[in-house]
Design a protein around this motif. Structure first.
Motif, PDB file in Angstrom:
ATOM      1  N   LYS A 450       0.807  -1.225   0.000  1.00  0.00           N
ATOM      2  CA  LYS A 450       0.000   0.000   0.000  1.00  0.00           C
ATOM      3  C   LYS A 450       0.841   1.277   0.000  1.00  0.00           C
ATOM      4  O   LYS A 450       0.350   2.356   0.315  1.00  0.00           O
ATOM      5  N   PRO A 470      -2.659   4.520  -8.786  1.00  0.00           N
ATOM      6  CA  PRO A 470      -3.489   3.413  -8.294  1.00  0.00           C
ATOM      7  C   PRO A 470      -3.469   2.167  -9.185  1.00  0.00           C
ATOM      8  O   PRO A 470      -3.846   1.087  -8.727  1.00  0.00           O
ATOM      9  N   ARG A 471      -3.015   2.298 -10.426  1.00  0.00           N
ATOM     10  CA  ARG A 471      -2.881   1.115 -11.273  1.00  0.00           C
ATOM     11  C   ARG A 471      -1.746   0.207 -10.801  1.00  0.00           C
ATOM     12  O   ARG A 471      -1.688  -0.969 -11.169  1.00  0.00           O
ATOM     13  N   ASP A 474      -1.588  -0.608  -4.832  1.00  0.00           N
ATOM     14  CA  ASP A 474      -2.935  -0.917  -4.354  1.00  0.00           C
ATOM     15  C   ASP A 474      -3.098  -0.383  -2.934  1.00  0.00           C
ATOM     16  O   ASP A 474      -2.535  -0.913  -1.986  1.00  0.00           O
TER      17      ASP A 474
END
Length: 518
Positions: A450, A470-471, A474
């Motif tokens: 993250k 964000p691709r 995660d």
């Protein structure tokens, strides 16, 4: 500890003096006056200190010299212009004017002459370009200072009197303290200048991050370049990472004339010798000033999605011709990237702050982005920053890091630092810990849940060269699963509790011989 206390006290004193001058002026208006006066005082102290050293063998001080000693003054002028870059006569020193003002004399005419003489003293010398027009933003006739000359003289005299109580150059280490205090003032003005602040100032922690990125693993730099240098704070922050004396040369360009003056003052006041920097004033994209230079470190916080001409002639410009397309005229972000890359040395590192749109916008920008990744393979890292950390805009931003010789040439590092910040009133701030976390992730170059992800070039190609963070990183947080059986049991228990409460109320009402409310 003593130095830190001195710095804090100096910051407090200078800001209080600045507020004396504020009156009806906006932050960016009175900024030019107070910073210009502080710079004049600094030049004056440097001049006197240098001249006193030259006169020590003769048991004289600079203040003791008179116009009858013209030969000595001429010799000192020659030495001073060569070493310091400028010259001031003994009767032009800051303290002399401050004392006159304190005694009620009219000093505005003398002050105007002194500021002009500082610039004129450099004519025909190597420092002429660095001092030319340096005080042009100090308008001593402005009604903002007062309705008439006497009111203006009174306020300037008051400011000079307060400044005169502070000795800037106590010893060789004091220049760092004064430089930091000067940077503090610039930051204070930026926080009150709204959208105009973005023209001249990058928040300190963002500057620190960019500086750490381009100096990673290095203790010296041949040179550093900022094509939109504003007040010069980003160049100076890079120097702070390795030491001012360990940077060979500073290059910069700034479009705004007032900010250009501020940048030159800032460099000199931080101890950067006039022979060690070249700051030019003009539009970087339209009229670049350092076309033949290739620098080891390149940094910038260019104006977000600014307009530029995107004129047909730029298709054959060496900065843009290889890409096949120009950045759109309404969004110059990639034009700045292309310009900066053209100035990046093969062994150098470049870090630039840009709006998030550069990561995924299509058309010409998509074409340029693909070329940088697929053909050049110069993009080293993409770092997402929190929203609302820049003065005058709340849009999300990112830092792109480029290297022409990449040790990890088969991947690109993505870091999502957007959720790590401190909120204070209407502004978000990066703290030292936030910057260190980003930098450590950059140097470690490993997957971190993250937060960081190392994406292969094939993976980026599969995403059609879309770099939207964000691709790759995660950051999705699963909602806590609701235990429906537990909820049902809680409801049943509440029902039982309500029945018990109702029975208690009914019994109580019966004892009082009154009707229950249900």
């Amino acid at each position: 500890m003593v130095e830190a206390q001195h710095k804090k006290e100096l910051e407090r004193q200078l800001w209080n003096i600045a507020n004396t001058l504020r009156g009806n002026m906006s932050a960016d208006e009175f900024r030019d006056y107070i910073l210009g006066f502080i710079f004049y005082k600094y030049l004056s102290e440097r001049m006197e200190q240098y001249a006193d050293d030259l006169l020590k063998p003769d048991n004289l001080t600079y203040r003791q010299l008179t116009t009858d000693q013209q030969t000595i003054l001429d010799d000192i002028k020659q030495e001073s212009v060569d070493y310091l870059g400028y010259f001031l006569l003994p009767n032009e020193l800051f303290e002399v004017l401050a004392e006159k003002g304190k005694n009620g004399e009219f000093i505005l005419d003398d002050l105007g002459e002194v500021l002009r003489h500082i610039e004129q003293s450099t004519m025909g010398s190597a420092s002429e370009d660095d001092f030319n027009g340096l005080f042009s933003d100090i308008d001593l006739t402005s009604n903002r200072l007062g309705k008439n000359p006497n009111e203006r003289n009174q306020i300037i005299s008051k400011v000079f009197e307060h400044l005169n109580e502070i000795q800037f150059l106590l010893d060789d280490t004091e220049i760092d303290v004064l430089g930091d205090a000067y940077e503090y003032l610039i930051g204070q003005f930026a926080s009150g200048a709204g959208k105009k602040a973005g023209e001249f100032y990058t928040p300190p922690m963002v500057s620190k991050l960019l500086a750490k990125l381009v100096t990673a693993g290095k203790t010296r730099l041949r040179d550093v370049y900022d094509p939109t240098c504003g007040s010069g704070s980003l160049l100076l922050r890079v120097a702070k990472e390795v030491g001012v004396d360990n940077v060979g040369y500073f290059y910069g360009q700034e479009k705004n004339p007032s900010t250009y003056n501020l940048a030159r003052m800032n460099m000199i006041l931080h101890g950067v010798h006039y022979r060690s920097f070249d700051i030019q004033q003009d539009d970087t994209l339209e009229r670049p000033a350092h076309s033949a230079k290739r620098m080891e470190a390149v940094v910038a916080n260019p104006p977000f999605s600014a307009n530029w001409s995107a004129a047909e002639q730029f298709k054959t410009d060496d900065r843009f011709s290889d890409y096949g397309k120009l950045a759109p005229s309404s969004k110059a972000d990639f034009a700045f990237v292309q310009h900066m890359l053209s100035h990046l040395a093969d062994d150098g590192t470049m870090a630039v702050v840009l709006p998030h749109g550069v990561l995924f916008r299509g058309a010409a920008e998509g074409h340029i982005r693909r070329y940088l990744l697929e053909t050049k393979n110069w993009l080293d890292a993409v770092i997402g920053l929190p929203t609302n950390i820049f003065y005058g805009t709340s849009i999300p931003t990112c830092v792109l890091v480029f290297k022409k010789q990449r040790p990890q040439a088969d991947n690109v590092l993505f870091i999502d630092a957007s959720q790590h910040f401190t909120k204070a009133s209407n502004q978000n701030y990066l703290q030292d810990d936030d910057v260190e976390r980003i930098f450590n992730a950059y140097t470690a170059r490993q997957n971190h849940d993250k937060y960081a992800y190392v994406a292969s070039l094939n993976e980026i190609a599969d995403n059609d060269y879309n770099l939207n963070i964000p691709r790759y990183v995660d950051t999705f947080e699963e909602e806590e699963q609701i235990d429906l059986n537990a909820v049902a049991s809680q409801i049943q228990q509440l029902d039982k509790d309500m029945i018990d409460i109702d029975k208690t109320i009914a019994d109580f009402c019966a004892e009082l011989n009154i009707k229950a409310p249900f």
